[in-house]
Design a protein around this motif. Sequence first.
Motif, PDB file in Angstrom:
ATOM      1  N   ARG A 156       0.850  -1.190   0.000  1.00 23.71           N
ATOM      2  CA  ARG A 156       0.000   0.000   0.000  1.00 23.71           C
ATOM      3  C   ARG A 156       0.883   1.236   0.000  1.00 23.71           C
ATOM      4  NH1 ARG A 156      -4.998  -0.949   4.242  1.00 23.71           N
ATOM      5  NH2 ARG A 156      -5.712  -2.984   3.432  1.00 23.71           N
ATOM      6  N   VAL A 157       0.691   2.076  -0.979  1.00 22.81           N
ATOM      7  CA  VAL A 157       1.502   3.287  -1.114  1.00 22.81           C
ATOM      8  C   VAL A 157       0.716   4.465  -0.555  1.00 22.81           C
ATOM      9  CG1 VAL A 157       2.704   4.817  -2.704  1.00 22.81           C
ATOM     10  CG2 VAL A 157       2.669   2.347  -3.130  1.00 22.81           C
ATOM     11  N   GLY A 158       1.359   5.214   0.343  1.00 22.46           N
ATOM     12  CA  GLY A 158       0.693   6.366   0.940  1.00 22.46           C
ATOM     13  C   GLY A 158      -0.426   5.930   1.872  1.00 22.46           C
ATOM     14  N   ASN A 159      -1.557   6.589   1.765  1.00 21.09           N
ATOM     15  CA  ASN A 159      -2.700   6.300   2.638  1.00 21.09           C
ATOM     16  C   ASN A 159      -3.744   5.422   1.959  1.00 21.09           C
ATOM     17  OD1 ASN A 159      -1.775   7.875   4.889  1.00 21.09           O
ATOM     18  ND2 ASN A 159      -2.361   9.728   3.762  1.00 21.09           N
ATOM     19  N   ALA A 160      -3.310   4.558   1.068  1.00 20.92           N
ATOM     20  CA  ALA A 160      -4.251   3.693   0.354  1.00 20.92           C
ATOM     21  C   ALA A 160      -5.037   2.829   1.334  1.00 20.92           C
ATOM     22  CB  ALA A 160      -3.490   2.808  -0.635  1.00 20.92           C
ATOM     23  N   LYS A 161      -6.352   2.784   1.142  1.00 16.72           N
ATOM     24  CA  LYS A 161      -7.232   2.012   2.018  1.00 16.72           C
ATOM     25  C   LYS A 161      -8.382   1.435   1.197  1.00 16.72           C
ATOM     26  CE  LYS A 161      -6.426   4.841   6.142  1.00 16.72           C
ATOM     27  NZ  LYS A 161      -7.039   5.731   7.159  1.00 16.72           N
ATOM     28  N   PRO A 162      -8.974   0.325   1.664  1.00 19.60           N
ATOM     29  CA  PRO A 162     -10.161  -0.196   0.986  1.00 19.60           C
ATOM     30  C   PRO A 162     -11.405   0.590   1.382  1.00 19.60           C
ATOM     31  CG  PRO A 162      -9.656  -1.566   2.877  1.00 19.60           C
ATOM     32  CD  PRO A 162      -8.554  -0.523   2.795  1.00 19.60           C
ATOM     33  N   ALA A 163     -12.425   0.495   0.561  1.00 15.87           N
ATOM     34  CA  ALA A 163     -13.737   1.076   0.872  1.00 15.87           C
ATOM     35  C   ALA A 163     -14.779   0.081   0.355  1.00 15.87           C
ATOM     36  CB  ALA A 163     -13.911   2.449   0.228  1.00 15.87           C
ATOM     37  N   LEU A 164     -15.194  -0.832   1.224  1.00 16.91           N
ATOM     38  CA  LEU A 164     -16.055  -1.939   0.806  1.00 16.91           C
ATOM     39  C   LEU A 164     -17.527  -1.618   1.011  1.00 16.91           C
ATOM     40  CD1 LEU A 164     -14.142  -5.078   2.158  1.00 16.91           C
ATOM     41  CD2 LEU A 164     -13.778  -3.768   0.056  1.00 16.91           C
ATOM     42  N   THR A 165     -18.342  -2.152   0.104  1.00 16.52           N
ATOM     43  CA  THR A 165     -19.797  -2.047   0.185  1.00 16.52           C
ATOM     44  C   THR A 165     -20.403  -3.398  -0.162  1.00 16.52           C
ATOM     45  OG1 THR A 165     -19.747   0.274  -0.517  1.00 16.52           O
ATOM     46  CG2 THR A 165     -21.859  -0.881  -0.684  1.00 16.52           C
ATOM     47  N   ASP A 195     -14.927 -10.155   6.916  1.00 11.96           N
ATOM     48  CA  ASP A 195     -14.756 -11.142   7.970  1.00 11.96           C
ATOM     49  C   ASP A 195     -16.062 -11.244   8.745  1.00 11.96           C
ATOM     50  OD1 ASP A 195     -13.280 -12.958   9.640  1.00 11.96           O
ATOM     51  OD2 ASP A 195     -13.151 -11.369  11.143  1.00 11.96           O
ATOM     52  N   GLY A 196     -16.317 -12.409   9.294  1.00  8.76           N
ATOM     53  CA  GLY A 196     -17.498 -12.555  10.122  1.00  8.76           C
ATOM     54  C   GLY A 196     -18.015 -13.970  10.178  1.00  8.76           C
ATOM     55  N   VAL A 197     -18.710 -14.273  11.278  1.00  8.74           N
ATOM     56  CA  VAL A 197     -19.429 -15.534  11.440  1.00  8.74           C
ATOM     57  C   VAL A 197     -20.889 -15.170  11.679  1.00  8.74           C
ATOM     58  CG1 VAL A 197     -19.679 -17.656  12.768  1.00  8.74           C
ATOM     59  CG2 VAL A 197     -17.393 -16.681  12.402  1.00  8.74           C
ATOM     60  N   LEU A 198     -21.762 -15.572  10.756  1.00 10.42           N
ATOM     61  CA  LEU A 198     -23.169 -15.176  10.790  1.00 10.42           C
ATOM     62  C   LEU A 198     -24.046 -16.355  11.197  1.00 10.42           C
ATOM     63  CD1 LEU A 198     -23.230 -13.249   7.382  1.00 10.42           C
ATOM     64  CD2 LEU A 198     -22.455 -12.431   9.619  1.00 10.42           C
ATOM     65  N   GLU A 199     -25.250 -16.039  11.669  1.00 11.74           N
ATOM     66  CA  GLU A 199     -26.230 -17.068  12.015  1.00 11.74           C
ATOM     67  C   GLU A 199     -27.097 -17.362  10.800  1.00 11.74           C
ATOM     68  OE1 GLU A 199     -28.485 -15.661  15.283  1.00 11.74           O
ATOM     69  OE2 GLU A 199     -26.760 -15.521  16.646  1.00 11.74           O
ATOM     70  N   GLY A 248     -26.495 -11.232  11.007  1.00  8.99           N
ATOM     71  CA  GLY A 248     -25.264 -11.014  11.759  1.00  8.99           C
ATOM     72  C   GLY A 248     -24.555  -9.778  11.226  1.00  8.99           C
ATOM     73  N   THR A 249     -23.255  -9.710  11.459  1.00  9.29           N
ATOM     74  CA  THR A 249     -22.465  -8.552  11.066  1.00  9.29           C
ATOM     75  C   THR A 249     -21.258  -8.987  10.248  1.00  9.29           C
ATOM     76  OG1 THR A 249     -23.111  -7.358  13.073  1.00  9.29           O
ATOM     77  CG2 THR A 249     -21.186  -6.533  11.882  1.00  9.29           C
ATOM     78  N   ILE A 250     -21.083  -8.365   9.091  1.00 12.23           N
ATOM     79  CA  ILE A 250     -19.880  -8.556   8.287  1.00 12.23           C
ATOM     80  C   ILE A 250     -18.991  -7.336   8.502  1.00 12.23           C
ATOM     81  CG2 ILE A 250     -18.962  -8.802   5.954  1.00 12.23           C
ATOM     82  CD1 ILE A 250     -21.523 -10.196   5.142  1.00 12.23           C
ATOM     83  N   GLU A 251     -17.734  -7.591   8.854  1.00  8.84           N
ATOM     84  CA  GLU A 251     -16.816  -6.503   9.162  1.00  8.84           C
ATOM     85  C   GLU A 251     -15.657  -6.491   8.182  1.00  8.84           C
ATOM     86  OE1 GLU A 251     -15.701  -7.369  13.195  1.00  8.84           O
ATOM     87  OE2 GLU A 251     -17.409  -6.245  14.005  1.00  8.84           O
ATOM     88  N   TRP A 252     -15.016  -5.343   8.060  1.00  9.78           N
ATOM     89  CA  TRP A 252     -13.807  -5.194   7.252  1.00  9.78           C
ATOM     90  C   TRP A 252     -13.057  -3.977   7.773  1.00  9.78           C
ATOM     91  CZ3 TRP A 252     -18.786  -4.583   5.410  1.00  9.78           C
ATOM     92  CH2 TRP A 252     -19.181  -3.267   5.121  1.00  9.78           C
ATOM     93  N   GLU A 253     -11.860  -3.786   7.295  1.00  7.80           N
ATOM     94  CA  GLU A 253     -11.053  -2.664   7.707  1.00  7.80           C
ATOM     95  C   GLU A 253     -11.785  -1.357   7.412  1.00  7.80           C
ATOM     96  OE1 GLU A 253      -6.853  -0.491   6.409  1.00  7.80           O
ATOM     97  OE2 GLU A 253      -7.313  -2.510   5.693  1.00  7.80           O
ATOM     98  N   GLY A 254     -12.120  -0.645   8.470  1.00  7.20           N
ATOM     99  CA  GLY A 254     -12.759   0.652   8.309  1.00  7.20           C
ATOM    100  C   GLY A 254     -14.265   0.612   8.197  1.00  7.20           C
ATOM    101  N   GLY A 255     -14.896  -0.557   8.350  1.00  3.59           N
ATOM    102  CA  GLY A 255     -16.356  -0.584   8.217  1.00  3.59           C
ATOM    103  C   GLY A 255     -16.980  -1.892   8.652  1.00  3.59           C
ATOM    104  N   ARG A 256     -18.284  -1.875   8.718  1.00  2.00           N
ATOM    105  CA  ARG A 256     -19.065  -3.062   9.064  1.00  2.00           C
ATOM    106  C   ARG A 256     -20.481  -2.867   8.548  1.00  2.00           C
ATOM    107  NH1 ARG A 256     -20.194  -2.958  15.430  1.00  2.00           N
ATOM    108  NH2 ARG A 256     -19.437  -5.073  15.083  1.00  2.00           N
ATOM    109  N   ALA A 257     -21.206  -3.969   8.379  1.00  2.09           N
ATOM    110  CA  ALA A 257     -22.586  -3.889   7.907  1.00  2.09           C
ATOM    111  C   ALA A 257     -23.407  -4.983   8.553  1.00  2.09           C
ATOM    112  CB  ALA A 257     -22.636  -4.015   6.380  1.00  2.09           C
ATOM    113  N   LYS A 258     -24.604  -4.615   8.980  1.00  7.69           N
ATOM    114  CA  LYS A 258     -25.546  -5.586   9.521  1.00  7.69           C
ATOM    115  C   LYS A 258     -26.227  -6.323   8.384  1.00  7.69           C
ATOM    116  CE  LYS A 258     -25.445  -4.777  14.077  1.00  7.69           C
ATOM    117  NZ  LYS A 258     -25.153  -5.832  15.070  1.00  7.69           N
TER     118      LYS A 258
END
Length: 264
Positions: A156-165, A195-199, A248-258
């Motif tokens: 990752r060069v500089g402040n590169a980050k993911p932005a997942l949806t 990442d996540g473990v859902l029901e 459940g909840t799916i998480e990732w770097e910088g975010g999460r979603a129900k």
Amino acid sequence: MYRLRALTLGLLLAPLAATAQFAVNVTPSRFELQAKPGQVLRESLEIGNDDLAVADYSLRTSDWTLNRDGGVEFQPDILAPDTCRPWVRIERFKVRVGGKSRRKYRFEVHVPADAREGLCRFALLIEPGSIATQISPIENIQMPLQGRIGVIVYVRVGNAKPALTIERLAMEPVNGRPTPVAFIRNDGTAQGRADGVLEGADAKGRSFEVVVSPLPVLPGETRRIPLWPQEPGSGAKDPLVPPFRIKGTIEWEGGRAKVDTNVP
């Protein structure tokens, strides 16, 4: 540890079977690095020879892509349009490792001073490296030994980050079996992983858990990520029956979603 043992096919023309093997292990299997423009990264991996005999290996860099199922497809012979392989310096193209031995192998990534924020990705390929890795069941007839390990490198060069949806959930065949999947889009500038473990519950009301696959989602792509059902208990049981209810909840770097939905 990333291990591979590839056996060659014996030639039927030989009166006795002749075999050879590509018995190598490499650690780590992946690098996830961070750099600033103008920085030089110096890293090393370990190459282990599991065979009793001395082995020669060939090393080179490669571009790569992910297919729909998450398999890596290497492209060592051509430069991809967005390649950063010219930044890479490797210790040498050939190495020799003694039987049941290990050795360190160094590489560097020279990030240009004017490099833009984003993701540099490439692979280091370890392959059979000499005539000694061929089998000769009959004089003047040789059969090359096939095998390859690819070590994936992300920088990752500089402040590169993911932005997942998370776009949607659906049922699709994965490895020939109907499987819940999440379609995840990455609008960021670096790779991301959910990442996540859902029901879950199937059409018969049976409960189970769903594990989110850690496949990477590269910048600018939408990837189908399997949600692997973990059926409770062991032994012969009826397979789970869709549609599934997943929450459940799916998480990732910088975010999460129900998540709380029926997957038809």
